[in-house]
Scaffold this motif. Structure first.
Motif, PDB file in Angstrom:
ATOM      1  N   SER A 151      -7.075  -4.809  -7.379  1.00  0.00           N
ATOM      2  CA  SER A 151      -6.189  -3.644  -7.295  1.00  0.00           C
ATOM      3  C   SER A 151      -6.916  -2.346  -7.630  1.00  0.00           C
ATOM      4  O   SER A 151      -6.494  -1.262  -7.181  1.00  0.00           O
ATOM      5  CB  SER A 151      -4.990  -3.812  -8.225  1.00  0.00           C
ATOM      6  N   LYS A 152      -8.017  -2.406  -8.390  1.00  0.00           N
ATOM      7  CA  LYS A 152      -8.787  -1.206  -8.692  1.00  0.00           C
ATOM      8  C   LYS A 152      -9.426  -0.639  -7.428  1.00  0.00           C
ATOM      9  O   LYS A 152      -9.552   0.580  -7.277  1.00  0.00           O
ATOM     10  CB  LYS A 152      -9.870  -1.514  -9.726  1.00  0.00           C
ATOM     11  N   PHE A 153      -9.796  -1.505  -6.496  1.00  0.00           N
ATOM     12  CA  PHE A 153     -10.372  -1.044  -5.234  1.00  0.00           C
ATOM     13  C   PHE A 153      -9.287  -0.442  -4.339  1.00  0.00           C
ATOM     14  O   PHE A 153      -9.548   0.502  -3.589  1.00  0.00           O
ATOM     15  CB  PHE A 153     -11.105  -2.187  -4.540  1.00  0.00           C
ATOM     16  N   GLU A 154      -8.089  -0.983  -4.434  1.00  0.00           N
ATOM     17  CA  GLU A 154      -6.966  -0.397  -3.700  1.00  0.00           C
ATOM     18  C   GLU A 154      -6.670   1.009  -4.221  1.00  0.00           C
ATOM     19  O   GLU A 154      -6.385   1.933  -3.449  1.00  0.00           O
ATOM     20  CB  GLU A 154      -5.737  -1.294  -3.832  1.00  0.00           C
ATOM     21  N   GLU A 155      -6.755   1.176  -5.536  1.00  0.00           N
ATOM     22  CA  GLU A 155      -6.546   2.489  -6.148  1.00  0.00           C
ATOM     23  C   GLU A 155      -7.613   3.476  -5.684  1.00  0.00           C
ATOM     24  O   GLU A 155      -7.319   4.636  -5.366  1.00  0.00           O
ATOM     25  CB  GLU A 155      -6.575   2.343  -7.673  1.00  0.00           C
ATOM     26  N   PHE A 156      -8.856   3.010  -5.632  1.00  0.00           N
ATOM     27  CA  PHE A 156      -9.963   3.830  -5.133  1.00  0.00           C
ATOM     28  C   PHE A 156      -9.688   4.272  -3.695  1.00  0.00           C
ATOM     29  O   PHE A 156      -9.844   5.447  -3.346  1.00  0.00           O
ATOM     30  CB  PHE A 156     -11.255   3.006  -5.197  1.00  0.00           C
ATOM     31  N   ALA A 157      -9.267   3.326  -2.864  1.00  0.00           N
ATOM     32  CA  ALA A 157      -9.007   3.624  -1.451  1.00  0.00           C
ATOM     33  C   ALA A 157      -7.905   4.664  -1.304  1.00  0.00           C
ATOM     34  O   ALA A 157      -7.985   5.552  -0.443  1.00  0.00           O
ATOM     35  CB  ALA A 157      -8.629   2.349  -0.710  1.00  0.00           C
ATOM     36  N   LYS A 158      -6.873   4.587  -2.135  1.00  0.00           N
ATOM     37  CA  LYS A 158      -5.776   5.559  -2.071  1.00  0.00           C
ATOM     38  C   LYS A 158      -6.282   6.963  -2.399  1.00  0.00           C
ATOM     39  O   LYS A 158      -5.866   7.940  -1.769  1.00  0.00           O
ATOM     40  CB  LYS A 158      -4.674   5.153  -3.039  1.00  0.00           C
ATOM     41  N   MET A 159      -7.174   7.064  -3.383  1.00  0.00           N
ATOM     42  CA  MET A 159      -7.715   8.372  -3.747  1.00  0.00           C
ATOM     43  C   MET A 159      -8.485   8.977  -2.583  1.00  0.00           C
ATOM     44  O   MET A 159      -8.321  10.157  -2.258  1.00  0.00           O
ATOM     45  CB  MET A 159      -8.642   8.235  -4.967  1.00  0.00           C
ATOM     46  N   TYR A 160      -9.305   8.173  -1.913  1.00  0.00           N
ATOM     47  CA  TYR A 160     -10.086   8.678  -0.778  1.00  0.00           C
ATOM     48  C   TYR A 160      -9.178   8.995   0.408  1.00  0.00           C
ATOM     49  O   TYR A 160      -9.355  10.011   1.093  1.00  0.00           O
ATOM     50  CB  TYR A 160     -11.166   7.660  -0.394  1.00  0.00           C
ATOM     51  N   LYS A 161      -8.191   8.136   0.637  1.00  0.00           N
ATOM     52  CA  LYS A 161      -7.288   8.353   1.770  1.00  0.00           C
ATOM     53  C   LYS A 161      -6.512   9.646   1.611  1.00  0.00           C
ATOM     54  O   LYS A 161      -6.288  10.384   2.587  1.00  0.00           O
ATOM     55  CB  LYS A 161      -6.342   7.162   1.911  1.00  0.00           C
ATOM     56  N   LYS A 162      -6.067   9.942   0.393  1.00  0.00           N
ATOM     57  CA  LYS A 162      -5.335  11.179   0.139  1.00  0.00           C
ATOM     58  C   LYS A 162      -6.184  12.406   0.480  1.00  0.00           C
ATOM     59  O   LYS A 162      -5.654  13.440   0.868  1.00  0.00           O
ATOM     60  CB  LYS A 162      -4.897  11.250  -1.327  1.00  0.00           C
ATOM     61  N   ALA A 163      -7.480  12.270   0.315  1.00  0.00           N
ATOM     62  CA  ALA A 163      -8.393  13.376   0.624  1.00  0.00           C
ATOM     63  C   ALA A 163      -8.807  13.386   2.088  1.00  0.00           C
ATOM     64  O   ALA A 163      -9.582  14.240   2.503  1.00  0.00           O
ATOM     65  CB  ALA A 163      -9.631  13.282  -0.267  1.00  0.00           C
ATOM     66  N   GLY A 164      -8.306  12.442   2.872  1.00  0.00           N
ATOM     67  CA  GLY A 164      -8.623  12.412   4.295  1.00  0.00           C
ATOM     68  C   GLY A 164      -9.892  11.670   4.638  1.00  0.00           C
ATOM     69  O   GLY A 164     -10.451  11.856   5.717  1.00  0.00           O
ATOM     70  N   VAL A 165     -10.377  10.826   3.734  1.00  0.00           N
ATOM     71  CA  VAL A 165     -11.624  10.088   3.960  1.00  0.00           C
ATOM     72  C   VAL A 165     -11.319   8.603   4.121  1.00  0.00           C
ATOM     73  O   VAL A 165     -10.745   7.978   3.219  1.00  0.00           O
ATOM     74  CB  VAL A 165     -12.620  10.295   2.799  1.00  0.00           C
ATOM     75  N   SER A 166     -11.692   8.039   5.257  1.00  0.00           N
ATOM     76  CA  SER A 166     -11.511   6.608   5.490  1.00  0.00           C
ATOM     77  C   SER A 166     -12.811   5.870   5.165  1.00  0.00           C
ATOM     78  O   SER A 166     -13.900   6.425   5.281  1.00  0.00           O
ATOM     79  CB  SER A 166     -11.101   6.343   6.937  1.00  0.00           C
ATOM     80  N   ILE A 167     -12.669   4.626   4.770  1.00  0.00           N
ATOM     81  CA  ILE A 167     -13.815   3.785   4.403  1.00  0.00           C
ATOM     82  C   ILE A 167     -13.906   2.669   5.437  1.00  0.00           C
ATOM     83  O   ILE A 167     -12.993   1.843   5.552  1.00  0.00           O
ATOM     84  CB  ILE A 167     -13.641   3.199   2.992  1.00  0.00           C
ATOM     85  N   TYR A 168     -14.991   2.652   6.206  1.00  0.00           N
ATOM     86  CA  TYR A 168     -15.120   1.615   7.242  1.00  0.00           C
ATOM     87  C   TYR A 168     -16.112   0.525   6.871  1.00  0.00           C
ATOM     88  O   TYR A 168     -16.085  -0.562   7.436  1.00  0.00           O
ATOM     89  CB  TYR A 168     -15.485   2.213   8.596  1.00  0.00           C
ATOM     90  N   GLY A 169     -17.000   0.807   5.918  1.00  0.00           N
ATOM     91  CA  GLY A 169     -17.996  -0.184   5.532  1.00  0.00           C
ATOM     92  C   GLY A 169     -18.204  -0.203   4.033  1.00  0.00           C
ATOM     93  O   GLY A 169     -18.043   0.820   3.363  1.00  0.00           O
TER      94      GLY A 169
END
Length: 348
Positions: A151-169
């Motif tokens: 769930s900590k990685f999900e939290e990280f992803a939400k922070m980046y997504k809110k800023a408009g940054v997607s993680i593909y790799g």
């Protein structure tokens, strides 16, 4: 630019700061002051004429703060909206034990050894000492990974997504021959929690390992992109591709050219369905010395390959990997901005 005090500034406040900084650096005409605004600012982001330009966070290795928040700020300041994430920012965010090694010193020595460049006696001593420290540290990290909450990685992803940054790799140090199936499973589950569709790693040059990783990737519903350096040839990935539909290419076009391959554009066209992501940098060919140069001054057909991706509607991202020497007075962020500008000029 003021240094962010992570002990007193919330992540939401950080994103506001990042928006302000990014807006000023990009010459925006109005103030951006909230995460919701950032989503509008970076809608589309570095997706140019259908070509997704990304960056590997390794490009920011020279920057002093390697935290999740600082790395996000570097990405935003660069104008990039999609990333191949090295392990450090996400894993430290998730509570990984602190690395005792200064990776800014370790990375260049590792690269010299990998490329079989001569090492001085002092460099050899430093590298040997760092290797020993890293072995101990990896054992500590292995223990941590066995209990970390995904769930900590999900939290990280939400922070980046809110800023408009997607993680593909995602490229953690979890997919080596010495890593257990549990280590590999951790890396793949973390990647999916981050929103990535692929994990990436250096090609192990071991058929049993690419078979193992491919089968585990099938199990966890993700792809594996194998990266290469000057050992890349047109048949380099053939065995891995035959072993599993989850195996693919994390092609490095600059290294491919430096290795002496002369049909790089034809190779991209031929293999486009197997390329999961492609690193872009400007290296000279073997005849010209293999140098890693500012974009547009080497022998890698960067503009041509981007146009091929645009015209053929290839969906894999082109990942900026900053490896040329940073000029005096500049920094990684400013140079990634230049690389993105090169891509825009090639595609528009």
């Amino acid at each position: 630019m003021e240094k962010i005090d992570k002990t007193s500034v919330s992540r939401r406040q950080f994103l506001t700061n990042a928006a302000l900084i990014s807006g000023s650096m990009l010459g925006a005409s109005k103030i951006f002051g909230a995460p919701a605004i950032i989503r509008d600012l970076y809608k589309g982001g570095s997706l140019i004429k259908g070509v997704q330009i990304g960056v590997i966070t390794y490009s920011f290795r020279e920057m002093p703060d390697q935290s999740a928040e600082a790395t996000l700020q570097y990405i935003l300041d660069s104008g990039i909206s999609a990333v191949e994430l090295m392990g450090d920012p996400a894993e430290t965010f998730a509570g990984r034990p602190k690395n005792p090694i200064d990776m800014r010193t370790y990375f260049p020595l590792m690269r010299k050894r990998r490329e079989k460049q001569p090492l001085t006696e002092e460099e050899t001593k430093k590298l040997d000492a760092a290797d020993a420290q890293m072995k101990e540290y990896n054992a500590e990290v292995k223990k941590w990974r066995s209990s970390v909450q995904i769930s900590k990685f999900e939290e990280f992803a939400k922070m980046y997504k809110k800023a408009g940054v997607s993680i593909y790799g995602f490229k953690p140090n979890a997919f080596g021959k010495d890593n257990s199936d549990d280590d590999v499973a951790y890396g793949m589950k973390a990647a999916k929690a981050l929103g990535a569709n692929q994990v990436t790693l250096e090609h192990p040059s071991d058929d049993a390992q690419t078979l193992r990783l491919g089968k585990l990737a099938e199990k966890y519903g993700i792809k594996v992109g194998y990266h290469g350096h000057e050992q890349q040839t047109p048949t380099f990935w053939d065995t891995a591709l035959a072993q599993s539909p989850a195996n693919g290419l994390n092609l490095d076009l600059g290294h491919f050219v430096a290795a002496g391959n002369i049909e790089s554009l034809a190779f991209v066209k031929k293999m486009n369905k197997n390329i999961l992501s492609m690193h872009i940098k400007d290296r000279q060919n073997a005849a010209n010395g293999k140098g890693n140069l500012p974009w547009g001054t080497g022998d890698t057909p960067l503009a041509d390959v981007l146009k091929i991706m645009r015209d053929n509607k290839y969906k894999f991202p082109a990942t900026v990997e900053l490896e040329y020497k940073i000029p005096e007075g500049s920094n990684s962020v400013k140079e990634v901005q230049k690389c993105l500008e090169f891509c825009k000029n090639a595609l528009l």
